[in-house]
Scaffold this motif. Sequence first.
Motif, PDB file in Angstrom:
ATOM      1  N   PRO A 170       0.810  -1.223   0.000  1.00 29.02           N
ATOM      2  CA  PRO A 170       0.000   0.000   0.000  1.00 29.02           C
ATOM      3  C   PRO A 170       0.844   1.276   0.000  1.00 29.02           C
ATOM      4  O   PRO A 170       1.874   1.354   0.675  1.00 29.02           O
ATOM      5  N   ALA A 171       0.382   2.260  -0.762  1.00 31.60           N
ATOM      6  CA  ALA A 171       1.097   3.534  -0.850  1.00 31.60           C
ATOM      7  C   ALA A 171       1.164   4.245   0.494  1.00 31.60           C
ATOM      8  O   ALA A 171       2.135   4.938   0.783  1.00 31.60           O
ATOM      9  N   ASP A 172       0.135   4.050   1.331  1.00 33.63           N
ATOM     10  CA  ASP A 172       0.099   4.797   2.591  1.00 33.63           C
ATOM     11  C   ASP A 172       1.135   4.319   3.611  1.00 33.63           C
ATOM     12  O   ASP A 172       1.351   4.987   4.616  1.00 33.63           O
ATOM     13  N   VAL A 173       1.784   3.193   3.362  1.00 27.31           N
ATOM     14  CA  VAL A 173       2.853   2.766   4.264  1.00 27.31           C
ATOM     15  C   VAL A 173       4.233   3.141   3.717  1.00 27.31           C
ATOM     16  O   VAL A 173       5.232   2.897   4.377  1.00 27.31           O
ATOM     17  N   GLN A 174       4.281   3.724   2.549  1.00 22.19           N
ATOM     18  CA  GLN A 174       5.554   4.117   1.934  1.00 22.19           C
ATOM     19  C   GLN A 174       5.938   5.511   2.452  1.00 22.19           C
ATOM     20  O   GLN A 174       5.864   6.512   1.750  1.00 22.19           O
ATOM     21  N   VAL A 175       6.311   5.564   3.721  1.00 28.41           N
ATOM     22  CA  VAL A 175       6.627   6.816   4.414  1.00 28.41           C
ATOM     23  C   VAL A 175       8.123   6.842   4.712  1.00 28.41           C
ATOM     24  O   VAL A 175       8.663   5.840   5.210  1.00 28.41           O
ATOM     25  N   PRO A 176       8.810   7.955   4.451  1.00 30.54           N
ATOM     26  CA  PRO A 176      10.243   7.999   4.729  1.00 30.54           C
ATOM     27  C   PRO A 176      10.567   7.649   6.179  1.00 30.54           C
ATOM     28  O   PRO A 176       9.834   8.013   7.096  1.00 30.54           O
ATOM     29  N   SER A 177      11.663   6.949   6.343  1.00 30.00           N
ATOM     30  CA  SER A 177      12.184   6.698   7.674  1.00 30.00           C
ATOM     31  C   SER A 177      12.801   7.985   8.199  1.00 30.00           C
ATOM     32  O   SER A 177      13.138   8.887   7.420  1.00 30.00           O
ATOM     33  N   GLN A 178      12.932   8.065   9.503  1.00 31.28           N
ATOM     34  CA  GLN A 178      13.613   9.192  10.131  1.00 31.28           C
ATOM     35  C   GLN A 178      14.591   8.658  11.147  1.00 31.28           C
ATOM     36  O   GLN A 178      14.313   7.676  11.837  1.00 31.28           O
ATOM     37  N   GLY A 179      15.723   9.309  11.236  1.00 26.11           N
ATOM     38  CA  GLY A 179      16.710   8.903  12.222  1.00 26.11           C
ATOM     39  C   GLY A 179      17.925   9.785  12.148  1.00 26.11           C
ATOM     40  O   GLY A 179      17.900  10.868  11.560  1.00 26.11           O
ATOM     41  N   CYS A 180      18.999   9.306  12.739  1.00 27.96           N
ATOM     42  CA  CYS A 180      20.266  10.037  12.708  1.00 27.96           C
ATOM     43  C   CYS A 180      20.874   9.944  11.311  1.00 27.96           C
ATOM     44  O   CYS A 180      20.739   8.916  10.650  1.00 27.96           O
ATOM     45  N   SER A 181      21.520  10.990  10.887  1.00 33.89           N
ATOM     46  CA  SER A 181      22.189  10.942   9.595  1.00 33.89           C
ATOM     47  C   SER A 181      23.353   9.960   9.650  1.00 33.89           C
ATOM     48  O   SER A 181      23.986   9.791  10.694  1.00 33.89           O
ATOM     49  N   ILE A 182      23.602   9.298   8.520  1.00 30.35           N
ATOM     50  CA  ILE A 182      24.788   8.458   8.434  1.00 30.35           C
ATOM     51  C   ILE A 182      25.993   9.381   8.577  1.00 30.35           C
ATOM     52  O   ILE A 182      26.022  10.485   8.020  1.00 30.35           O
ATOM     53  N   LYS A 183      26.983   8.950   9.335  1.00 32.21           N
ATOM     54  CA  LYS A 183      28.180   9.752   9.578  1.00 32.21           C
ATOM     55  C   LYS A 183      29.163   9.509   8.428  1.00 32.21           C
ATOM     56  O   LYS A 183      29.866   8.502   8.388  1.00 32.21           O
ATOM     57  N   TRP A 184      29.155  10.438   7.466  1.00 33.27           N
ATOM     58  CA  TRP A 184      29.949  10.289   6.247  1.00 33.27           C
ATOM     59  C   TRP A 184      31.396  10.690   6.494  1.00 33.27           C
ATOM     60  O   TRP A 184      31.685  11.573   7.286  1.00 33.27           O
ATOM     61  N   LYS A 185      32.281  10.042   5.769  1.00 29.70           N
ATOM     62  CA  LYS A 185      33.700  10.401   5.808  1.00 29.70           C
ATOM     63  C   LYS A 185      33.896  11.735   5.115  1.00 29.70           C
ATOM     64  O   LYS A 185      33.192  12.056   4.154  1.00 29.70           O
ATOM     65  N   ALA A 186      34.869  12.491   5.597  1.00 25.80           N
ATOM     66  CA  ALA A 186      35.183  13.776   4.960  1.00 25.80           C
ATOM     67  C   ALA A 186      35.696  13.532   3.547  1.00 25.80           C
ATOM     68  O   ALA A 186      36.447  12.580   3.309  1.00 25.80           O
ATOM     69  N   ALA A 187      35.258  14.369   2.652  1.00 27.40           N
ATOM     70  CA  ALA A 187      35.659  14.206   1.234  1.00 27.40           C
ATOM     71  C   ALA A 187      37.096  14.607   1.013  1.00 27.40           C
ATOM     72  O   ALA A 187      37.681  15.362   1.699  1.00 27.40           O
TER      73      ALA A 187
END
Length: 187
Positions: A170-187
């Motif tokens: 169902p489309a109504d369960v296709q809701v973005p997750s929320q949480g902490c951002s992935i901790k990316w390595k410095a470019a």
Amino acid sequence: MSLTDSTMMPLGTAAPDFDLPDTVSDERKSFSDIAGPRGTVVMFICNHCPYVLHLIDEVVSVAAHYQPQGVGFVAISSNDVGVRPEDGPEQMQVFAESRGFTFPYLYDESQAVAQAYDAVCTPDFFVFDADGKCAYRGQFDESRPKNGVAVTGAELRASLDALLEGDMIPADVQVPSQGCSIKWKAA
């Protein structure tokens, strides 16, 4: 803690393959190694995130319920351990064993797998059908730390039930997750 919404991989996208070390078994695992005959759940998590800690016990329960029905599960941590040393492989093994994981917990040191999945937060959930095509991406349920909503895994469960019944998720369960951002390595 930086609240981040998932980016929502397009439905129908083929599961990006990977070849990552499992911190529990010390074996390398690919998507085909963990894929279930009826579907596969790929989760991006980490050890320290309060959003992950809030629901991880129910995640383990959901996996234990659906694995016997032919659904494969895998957890992946992609955090930069230079920023979050508690998310390193040794600590991942301890976390997985202490929480009773029945699925591999893979370490994405290069962060290439997170990038391939467009994962940006922990937790972030992706469900692939038996053909390895994205059928669901988004939240576990509506519960968040301190919002008073019970952790049930309702959206992920509804998605897996629909998948196993051969129905459209169902489309109504296709809701973005929320949480902490992935901790990316410095470019």
